[in-house]
Design a protein around this motif. Structure first.
Motif, PDB file in Angstrom:
ATOM      1  N   LEU A  24      12.120   1.198  -5.875  1.00  0.00           N
ATOM      2  CA  LEU A  24      12.154   0.252  -4.507  1.00  0.00           C
ATOM      3  C   LEU A  24      13.105   0.823  -3.660  1.00  0.00           C
ATOM      4  N   HIS A  25      14.624   1.025  -4.281  1.00  0.00           N
ATOM      5  CA  HIS A  25      15.607   1.433  -3.232  1.00  0.00           C
ATOM      6  C   HIS A  25      15.211   2.657  -2.460  1.00  0.00           C
ATOM      7  N   ALA A  26      14.811   3.746  -3.306  1.00  0.00           N
ATOM      8  CA  ALA A  26      14.252   4.906  -2.733  1.00  0.00           C
ATOM      9  C   ALA A  26      13.280   4.664  -1.506  1.00  0.00           C
ATOM     10  N   TYR A  27      12.238   3.836  -1.843  1.00  0.00           N
ATOM     11  CA  TYR A  27      11.159   3.649  -0.908  1.00  0.00           C
ATOM     12  C   TYR A  27      11.807   2.903   0.450  1.00  0.00           C
ATOM     13  N   ILE A  28      12.604   2.006   0.221  1.00  0.00           N
ATOM     14  CA  ILE A  28      13.442   1.281   1.197  1.00  0.00           C
ATOM     15  C   ILE A  28      14.000   2.342   2.320  1.00  0.00           C
ATOM     16  N   SER A  29      14.579   3.190   1.499  1.00  0.00           N
ATOM     17  CA  SER A  29      15.523   4.180   2.532  1.00  0.00           C
ATOM     18  C   SER A  29      14.310   4.984   3.229  1.00  0.00           C
ATOM     19  N   THR A  30      13.404   5.668   2.524  1.00  0.00           N
ATOM     20  CA  THR A  30      12.350   6.486   3.417  1.00  0.00           C
ATOM     21  C   THR A  30      11.496   5.781   4.309  1.00  0.00           C
ATOM     22  N   MET A  31      11.389   4.481   4.014  1.00  0.00           N
ATOM     23  CA  MET A  31      10.684   3.806   5.148  1.00  0.00           C
ATOM     24  C   MET A  31      11.307   2.918   6.100  1.00  0.00           C
ATOM     25  N   GLU A  32      12.753   3.383   5.978  1.00  0.00           N
ATOM     26  CA  GLU A  32      13.710   2.646   6.986  1.00  0.00           C
ATOM     27  C   GLU A  32      13.356   1.271   7.303  1.00  0.00           C
ATOM     28  N   LEU A  33      13.473   0.579   6.000  1.00  0.00           N
ATOM     29  CA  LEU A  33      13.367  -0.924   5.951  1.00  0.00           C
ATOM     30  C   LEU A  33      14.902  -1.449   6.232  1.00  0.00           C
ATOM     31  N   SER A  34      14.901  -2.744   6.416  1.00  0.00           N
ATOM     32  CA  SER A  34      16.373  -3.452   6.406  1.00  0.00           C
ATOM     33  C   SER A  34      16.383  -5.143   6.195  1.00  0.00           C
ATOM     34  N   PRO A  35      17.358  -5.672   6.088  1.00  0.00           N
ATOM     35  CA  PRO A  35      17.198  -7.073   5.951  1.00  0.00           C
ATOM     36  C   PRO A  35      16.509  -7.832   7.160  1.00  0.00           C
ATOM     37  N   ALA A  36      16.579  -7.124   8.355  1.00  0.00           N
ATOM     38  CA  ALA A  36      15.641  -7.527   9.457  1.00  0.00           C
ATOM     39  C   ALA A  36      14.368  -7.612   9.414  1.00  0.00           C
ATOM     40  N   ASP A  37      13.768  -7.063   8.620  1.00  0.00           N
ATOM     41  CA  ASP A  37      12.301  -6.866   8.467  1.00  0.00           C
ATOM     42  C   ASP A  37      11.555  -8.032   8.006  1.00  0.00           C
ATOM     43  N   ILE A  38      10.641  -8.488   8.572  1.00  0.00           N
ATOM     44  CA  ILE A  38       9.743  -9.515   7.901  1.00  0.00           C
ATOM     45  C   ILE A  38       8.381  -8.887   7.654  1.00  0.00           C
ATOM     46  N   ILE A  39       8.199  -9.269   6.264  1.00  0.00           N
ATOM     47  CA  ILE A  39       6.915  -8.237   5.571  1.00  0.00           C
ATOM     48  C   ILE A  39       5.682  -9.098   5.229  1.00  0.00           C
ATOM     49  N   LEU A  40       4.632  -8.602   5.573  1.00  0.00           N
ATOM     50  CA  LEU A  40       3.405  -9.284   5.249  1.00  0.00           C
ATOM     51  C   LEU A  40       3.025  -9.001   3.898  1.00  0.00           C
ATOM     52  N   GLY A  41       2.775  -9.863   3.058  1.00  0.00           N
ATOM     53  CA  GLY A  41       2.103  -9.773   1.700  1.00  0.00           C
ATOM     54  C   GLY A  41       0.600 -10.232   1.650  1.00  0.00           C
ATOM     55  N   ALA A  42      -0.097  -9.357   2.003  1.00  0.00           N
ATOM     56  CA  ALA A  42      -1.843  -9.643   1.924  1.00  0.00           C
ATOM     57  C   ALA A  42      -2.236  -8.743   0.828  1.00  0.00           C
ATOM     58  N   SER A  43      -1.747  -7.837   0.386  1.00  0.00           N
ATOM     59  CA  SER A  43      -2.514  -7.188  -0.725  1.00  0.00           C
ATOM     60  C   SER A  43      -2.081  -7.905  -1.990  1.00  0.00           C
ATOM     61  N   PRO A  44      -3.014  -7.857  -2.824  1.00  0.00           N
ATOM     62  CA  PRO A  44      -2.899  -8.918  -4.050  1.00  0.00           C
ATOM     63  C   PRO A  44      -1.515  -8.803  -4.817  1.00  0.00           C
ATOM     64  N   MET A  45      -0.821  -9.969  -4.962  1.00  0.00           N
ATOM     65  CA  MET A  45       0.690  -9.883  -5.542  1.00  0.00           C
ATOM     66  C   MET A  45       0.517  -9.428  -7.058  1.00  0.00           C
ATOM     67  N   ALA A  46      -0.653  -9.647  -7.784  1.00  0.00           N
ATOM     68  CA  ALA A  46      -1.052  -9.301  -9.162  1.00  0.00           C
ATOM     69  C   ALA A  46      -0.976  -7.751  -9.410  1.00  0.00           C
ATOM     70  N   HIS A  47      -0.990  -6.849  -8.217  1.00  0.00           N
ATOM     71  CA  HIS A  47      -1.141  -5.520  -8.517  1.00  0.00           C
ATOM     72  C   HIS A  47       0.331  -4.980  -7.981  1.00  0.00           C
ATOM     73  N   LEU A  48       0.726  -3.776  -8.471  1.00  0.00           N
ATOM     74  CA  LEU A  48       1.890  -3.400  -8.275  1.00  0.00           C
ATOM     75  C   LEU A  48       2.372  -3.320  -6.820  1.00  0.00           C
ATOM     76  N   THR A  49       1.516  -2.921  -6.060  1.00  0.00           N
ATOM     77  CA  THR A  49       1.856  -2.917  -4.561  1.00  0.00           C
ATOM     78  C   THR A  49       2.374  -4.477  -4.136  1.00  0.00           C
ATOM     79  N   GLY A  50       1.439  -5.418  -4.533  1.00  0.00           N
ATOM     80  CA  GLY A  50       1.956  -6.722  -4.203  1.00  0.00           C
ATOM     81  C   GLY A  50       3.213  -7.092  -4.830  1.00  0.00           C
ATOM     82  N   TYR A  51       3.123  -6.860  -6.066  1.00  0.00           N
ATOM     83  CA  TYR A  51       4.629  -7.384  -6.908  1.00  0.00           C
ATOM     84  C   TYR A  51       5.768  -6.872  -6.501  1.00  0.00           C
ATOM     85  N   GLY A  52       5.679  -5.316  -6.536  1.00  0.00           N
ATOM     86  CA  GLY A  52       6.701  -4.491  -6.306  1.00  0.00           C
ATOM     87  C   GLY A  52       7.354  -4.520  -4.700  1.00  0.00           C
TER      88      GLY A  52
END
Length: 543
Positions: A220-248
């Motif tokens: 997740l730390h490497a992903y945050i850096s590559t995708m240029e995400l920050s605390p200001a981001d507001i993230i839509l969680g629509a993919s199922p949370m019980a899959h690693l995409t949603g959970y992680g």
């Protein structure tokens, strides 16, 4: 539960020395948010049938996590016990995951589509102590199913029902203000198994993937850096949370960032776009099908939000037309990615290269992860040559629960993904099918992904998958399973005429076409080609 995470020992010293394993649990990041921004929105939960979402600040979320943690302890849950929850994208999902970490238990989210057959195996195999379900979801009575299952599961001590009205209801067992405080003692350690997640079923055989805080959060730390995400981001969680995409990436990653996650319980593209605009959503991650749905909704009149800037697609190669379409009508940068439950996102196309690279690659490896493409003899292949994709590094899982013989890791740490891929001169990879997806007709390797991408461009087609089916003379022949846009037709003759115009070698043409309403997928959008191969086994060679 004795997890026996056998894939950790050889990596511990090197990963920690390199700073890739930071020895921080989710509770560390959550408490950091409580210090930095206690009144900031942590979770916004939209539910069908409810006019207003639930809004929880980090302070209020912490209060509920504390109550749930105490409630779990009162039910007998402790370190290394498994808590299974079959919940849609709701605040209770996020809070349960955080509460498990607080008391040292392992979270085991399972998909809401699973029924008695799958769940009896999963709950028994994981020795789950508590099973949390919704009352009714999508017109199915989960509470009745869970209560029916419990007598046959010797380790399962308690069923807990969200929105229930009986003695096993969630608010009575896990949100009681009078539950005694937690006993003092160690919570989750960074190398403890924090997440048990069954593979999504693209191979037909569920395996319990074990992750620790270090394996998951290094990714997740490497992903945050590559995708240029920050605390200001507001993230839509629509993919199922019980899959690693949603959970992680949609539940845990916002906590690492001290950001906000906005949950959508049931996917509906027009409503998603309204939520995006109302909540100021900036980023999301899901399969390419979600982006296609959003594009169609915008073209039908749904609103566009200029703040919605980035979308990461994983699960299958993204048709280039979808990437360009999203940019043209929404100004949305679609980044490709590839990953697995066993390792999270391994390769990602960075936003600055997305329009150029996302349609022709699945990105390049994140920091801390190595990729290698090898031939049948194990030798590394040159750029452009297709071979087996191997990976190793910080985010590789801790092993399969109770099945170390299936771990598939070499003595020097390389994991066989089961995918075929090639790499360009810049290190961007392209998944070229599963090793089982290779079709060899009369000794000729059929470029499955290339044919699929060509057919995707036809204006009548929405989705396509190419698989082989048995033939006594040639070994295999080729079938294209196709779903169509409303009102469209597409025949075998249409397909051959179209491929003629594309100047494709006739040896690569599918010999059969099957028009289907939709292709079988996991809940997270990954194509289940094994089901298509099973269907194709009954085909004859006549056309």
């Amino acid at each position: 539960m004795n997890f026996d995470p056998v894939l950790l020992a050889d990596r511990m010293a090197s990963m920690k020395a390199a700073g890739l394993w930071r020895d921080e649990t989710i509770d560390v990041h959550f408490r950091r948010a409580l210090e930095n921004c206690p009144e900031k929105l942590a979770v916004v939960g939209y539910r069908d049938g409810q006019p207003e979402p639930v809004r929880l600040s980090y302070r209020e979320l912490d209060r509920r996590v504390d109550l749930i943690a105490r409630g779990l302890v009162a039910l007998g849950v402790g370190r290394s016990d498994v808590v299974t929850f079959q919940l849609p994208n709701r605040w209770e999902f996020v809070a349960l995951a955080l509460a498990c970490a607080r008391i040292g238990a392992a979270a085991n989210p399972v998909m809401p589509i699973f029924r008695q057959h799958e769940l009896s195996y999963m709950l028994n195999f994981a020795e789950s102590k508590v099973f949390v379900v919704p009352t009714v979801f999508r017109k199915f009575d989960h509470a009745a199913m869970a209560r029916e299952l419990q007598p046959s599961l010797p380790h399962l001590k308690q069923v807990v029902v969200v929105d229930g009205d009986g003695d096993d209801r969630f608010d009575r067992l896990l949100l009681r203000e009078d539950t005694p405080p937690l006993l003092s003692g160690p919570g989750l350690a960074p190398d403890d198994v924090s997440l048990l997640m069954y593979t999504s079923g693209t191979t037909g055989e569920p395996k319990g993937v074990m992750h620790t805080s270090n394996t998951l959060f290094s990714n997740l730390h490497a992903y945050i850096s590559t995708m240029e995400l920050s605390p200001a981001d507001i993230i839509l969680g629509a993919s199922p949370m019980a899959h690693l995409t949603g959970y992680g990436y949609l539940a845990m990653l916002p906590v690492l960032l001290n950001a906000t996650t906005v949950l959508q319980e049931i996917w509906d593209a027009p409503r998603a776009l309204q939520i995006v605009r109302d909540e100021g959503v900036t980023f999301s991650m899901a399969s390419a099908a979600f982006v296609s749905d959003l594009c169609a909704a915008v073209e039908a009149g749904s609103p566009v939000s200029p703040q919605f800037a980035k979308f990461n697609c994983a699960g299958a190669p993204i048709p280039p037309v979808v990437i360009q379409r999203a940019w043209d009508i929404m100004g949305l940068t679609v980044c490709s990615a590839w990953g697995m439950t066993e390792c999270g996102a391994v390769t990602v196309t960075e936003p600055a290269r997305a329009l150029e690279k996302s349609g022709v690659s699945d990105g390049r490896s994140l920091p801390g992860i190595e990729v290698r493409i090898v031939g049948p003899d194990g030798a590394e292949l040159s750029a452009g040559e297709t071979g087996e994709l191997l990976i190793r590094g910080s985010s590789l899982f801790a092993g399969y629960l109770k099945r170390p013989r299936l771990n598939g890791v070499t003595t020097d740490g390389w994991f066989d993904t089961g995918d075929m891929a090639y790499q360009d001169g810049e290190g961007y990879i392209r998944i070229n099918g599963r090793s089982k997806d290779i079709v060899i007709r009369g000794g000729e390797n059929i470029p499955v992904v290339e044919i699929e991408n060509l057919l995707y461009r036809h204006p009548s087609i929405t989705t396509v998958a190419v698989v082989g089916y048995p033939d006594r003379r040639l070994g295999e022949r080729v079938c294209a399973f196709v779903s169509l846009k409303p009102g469209c037709t597409f025949s075998f003759e249409d397909m051959t005429a179209y491929l003629d115009k594309q100047q494709v070698a006739k040896q690569y043409y599918p010999e059969r076409i099957e028009i289907v309403e939709d292709l079988p997928r996991t809940p997270a959008g990954k194509l289940q080609k094994f089901k298509l191969r099973e269907a194709a086994r009954s085909f004859t060679v006549e056309q």
